[in-house]
Design a protein around this motif. Sequence first.
Motif, mmCIF file in Angstrom:
data_model
loop_
_atom_site.group_PDB
_atom_site.id
_atom_site.type_symbol
_atom_site.label_atom_id
_atom_site.label_comp_id
_atom_site.label_asym_id
_atom_site.label_seq_id
_atom_site.Cartn_x
_atom_site.Cartn_y
_atom_site.Cartn_z
ATOM 1 N N GLY A 12 52.777 -45.964 -48.434
ATOM 2 C CA GLY A 12 52.476 -45.778 -49.832
ATOM 3 C C GLY A 12 51.969 -44.163 -50.288
ATOM 4 O O GLY A 12 52.537 -43.735 -51.125
ATOM 5 N N ALA A 13 51.638 -43.984 -49.314
ATOM 6 C CA ALA A 13 51.214 -42.205 -48.977
ATOM 7 C C ALA A 13 52.748 -41.587 -49.392
ATOM 8 O O ALA A 13 52.934 -40.369 -50.379
ATOM 9 N N MET A 14 53.861 -42.274 -48.376
ATOM 10 C CA MET A 14 55.255 -41.472 -48.770
ATOM 11 C C MET A 14 56.067 -41.708 -50.419
ATOM 12 O O MET A 14 56.322 -40.885 -50.915
ATOM 13 N N LEU A 15 55.113 -42.634 -51.073
ATOM 14 C CA LEU A 15 55.648 -43.001 -52.383
ATOM 15 C C LEU A 15 54.998 -42.238 -53.109
ATOM 16 O O LEU A 15 55.519 -41.986 -54.304
ATOM 17 N N LEU A 16 53.937 -42.236 -53.350
ATOM 18 C CA LEU A 16 53.131 -41.248 -53.652
ATOM 19 C C LEU A 16 53.797 -39.578 -54.426
ATOM 20 O O LEU A 16 53.817 -38.987 -55.183
ATOM 21 N N ALA A 17 53.938 -39.412 -52.448
ATOM 22 C CA ALA A 17 54.447 -37.637 -52.584
ATOM 23 C C ALA A 17 55.626 -37.633 -53.022
ATOM 24 O O ALA A 17 56.176 -36.818 -54.158
ATOM 25 N N ALA A 26 55.941 -37.844 -36.982
ATOM 26 C CA ALA A 26 57.148 -38.018 -36.621
ATOM 27 C C ALA A 26 57.358 -39.102 -38.450
ATOM 28 O O ALA A 26 58.516 -38.575 -39.233
ATOM 29 N N TYR A 27 57.069 -39.242 -38.986
ATOM 30 C CA TYR A 27 57.150 -39.774 -40.384
ATOM 31 C C TYR A 27 57.065 -38.928 -41.661
ATOM 32 O O TYR A 27 57.787 -38.663 -42.482
ATOM 33 N N ARG A 28 55.722 -37.698 -40.986
ATOM 34 C CA ARG A 28 55.911 -36.044 -42.381
ATOM 35 C C ARG A 28 57.591 -36.180 -42.266
ATOM 36 O O ARG A 28 57.866 -35.633 -43.535
ATOM 37 N N ASP A 29 57.518 -35.315 -41.794
ATOM 38 C CA ASP A 29 59.453 -35.078 -41.107
ATOM 39 C C ASP A 29 60.060 -35.934 -41.889
ATOM 40 O O ASP A 29 61.673 -35.618 -41.968
ATOM 41 N N VAL A 30 60.014 -37.238 -41.889
ATOM 42 C CA VAL A 30 60.894 -37.618 -42.691
ATOM 43 C C VAL A 30 60.326 -37.595 -44.521
ATOM 44 O O VAL A 30 61.628 -38.306 -45.264
ATOM 45 N N VAL A 31 59.662 -36.943 -44.842
ATOM 46 C CA VAL A 31 59.142 -36.968 -46.223
ATOM 47 C C VAL A 31 59.887 -35.074 -46.743
ATOM 48 O O VAL A 31 59.586 -34.102 -46.281
ATOM 49 N N LEU A 64 46.509 -37.509 -46.841
ATOM 50 C CA LEU A 64 46.143 -38.698 -47.369
ATOM 51 C C LEU A 64 47.094 -39.427 -45.683
ATOM 52 O O LEU A 64 45.717 -39.911 -45.779
ATOM 53 N N ALA A 65 48.284 -39.295 -45.018
ATOM 54 C CA ALA A 65 48.206 -39.760 -43.556
ATOM 55 C C ALA A 65 46.827 -39.028 -42.918
ATOM 56 O O ALA A 65 46.588 -40.228 -42.144
#
Length: 197
Positions: free
Chosen positions: A169-174, A94-99, A186-187
Amino acid sequence: MVQRSLSEKGDTAAQILEVAQELVQLRGFNAVSYSDISRRLGIRNASVHYHFPAKTDLGVALVRRYRERLEAQLAAISSRGLPLPERLDAYLLAYRDVVRPDGRICLCTVLANDFNTLPGAMQAEVGQFFDLNRRWLAAALAEGQASGELTLTQPPEQAASALLAGLEGAMLLARASGDTAQFEPLARLLLGQFRAA
């Protein structure tokens, strides 16, 4: 981009929120104006003001809708009766889908960056979003620890906060690197620390 009429896409208020969410995810709340939204929808600024008289009203509605959607997602994940590792994988997806490749990331991650400049009512909504995540994760981790499916080296509440911070943080880094594909590895590394030996 082909624009559809509002009647094809739903009611005006919902469409305003859809466009506002996309723009805020790309630019941040302070960099989005009512004219940006009305231009995208092909409507007048007055139409945006009719539904959301002040920008704070728009922001509160935007975050509340985003949180309510997350609540529904988390309830659906919980109701499937999955083993805890699979439940956490579903959360990660679900998190990955918003990146997104265009630079969009979680709405509340973007708003956390603007937090000190947001109106108090929006700050409260953003706080509720993160509290919802922490509570759900803490409950899942505690359940996994009790069943032996997960191993924790700290209390579930601390582990949940650390995991959430790592995912954010992983989202911001990506996003900052322009390589959205690096989010999921990373997740998964973060989730791997909780697997039972």
